[in-house]
Write a protein that holds these residues in place. Structure first.
Motif, mmCIF file in Angstrom:
data_model
loop_
_atom_site.group_PDB
_atom_site.id
_atom_site.type_symbol
_atom_site.label_atom_id
_atom_site.label_comp_id
_atom_site.label_asym_id
_atom_site.label_seq_id
_atom_site.Cartn_x
_atom_site.Cartn_y
_atom_site.Cartn_z
ATOM 1 N N LEU A 104 43.666 32.097 35.281
ATOM 2 C CA LEU A 104 43.590 32.837 36.537
ATOM 3 C C LEU A 104 42.557 32.158 37.414
ATOM 4 C CD1 LEU A 104 43.470 36.586 35.375
ATOM 5 C CD2 LEU A 104 45.468 35.233 36.031
ATOM 6 N N VAL A 120 34.973 39.752 38.692
ATOM 7 C CA VAL A 120 35.946 39.199 37.749
ATOM 8 C C VAL A 120 35.726 39.775 36.351
ATOM 9 C CG1 VAL A 120 36.526 37.051 36.526
ATOM 10 C CG2 VAL A 120 36.534 37.119 39.028
ATOM 11 N N HIS A 124 38.528 42.280 34.473
ATOM 12 C CA HIS A 124 39.144 42.035 33.165
ATOM 13 C C HIS A 124 39.003 43.252 32.252
ATOM 14 C CE1 HIS A 124 40.863 38.085 33.037
ATOM 15 N NE2 HIS A 124 39.767 37.491 33.465
ATOM 16 N N SER A 130 45.094 42.493 31.503
ATOM 17 C CA SER A 130 43.995 41.779 30.840
ATOM 18 C C SER A 130 43.646 42.435 29.513
ATOM 19 C CB SER A 130 42.760 41.745 31.745
ATOM 20 O OG SER A 130 42.997 40.973 32.895
ATOM 21 N N THR A 141 39.430 32.022 33.220
ATOM 22 C CA THR A 141 39.331 32.572 34.563
ATOM 23 C C THR A 141 38.321 31.748 35.344
ATOM 24 O OG1 THR A 141 39.782 34.771 33.685
ATOM 25 C CG2 THR A 141 38.918 34.652 35.925
#
Length: 144
Positions: A104, A120, A124, A130, A141
């Motif tokens: 990602l 982020v 997740h 996720s 990521t």
């Protein structure tokens, strides 16, 4: 069939997606409401249609942007309107086993890098996609 995997139980169903797929990777997928009706094709083929890996990438990235919005709300900020997530889902093999792995790339233009990275991490922990794949496939990521 009972999958003996322990998971948190859903206490309240918010939505149920219903699809019918025929023909596997060279078939058709339709939703019960008619909003989804598409041809399926194997990855890398010249056959018209999309493949399950593309569908997974699209669904995950859309859900992930929603999770970024929820994470931002927790921090008292708003995600930028030009936020995007590029999702790459690889179908691969290890010996005789088929596996997925994913990357990602998250763009939160205008936010300080440390804030973007915190969003982020929280996303997740919030995004159902996720959570579903956590520990099951390799995921990288990157904050752009």
């Amino acid at each position: 069939m009972n999958n003996n995997q322990k998971a948190a139980e859903v206490q309240k169903v918010l939505y149920t997606a219903k699809t019918k797929t025929t023909g596997g990777r060279q078939g058709n997928a339709k939703s019960d409401d008619g909003n989804l009706d598409l041809l399926l094709s194997p990855p890398g083929s010249n056959i018209p249609g999309t493949n399950p890996e593309q569908l997974f990438a699209a669904g995950w990235s859309a859900c992930y942007i929603g999770a970024l919005g929820l994470a931002a709300k927790k921090l008292g900020i708003t995600i930028p309107s030009h936020t995007y997530v590029d999702a790459e889902v690889d179908l691969g093999m290890n010996g005789g086993d088929f596996l997925l792995q994913a990357r990602l790339s998250v763009s939160l233009p205008g936010l300080e890098r440390n804030i973007a990275e915190e969003l982020v991490i929280i996303a997740h922990q919030t995004c159902p996609y996720s959570k579903a794949i956590h520990g099951n496939i390799n995921v990288t990521t990157t904050v752009l």
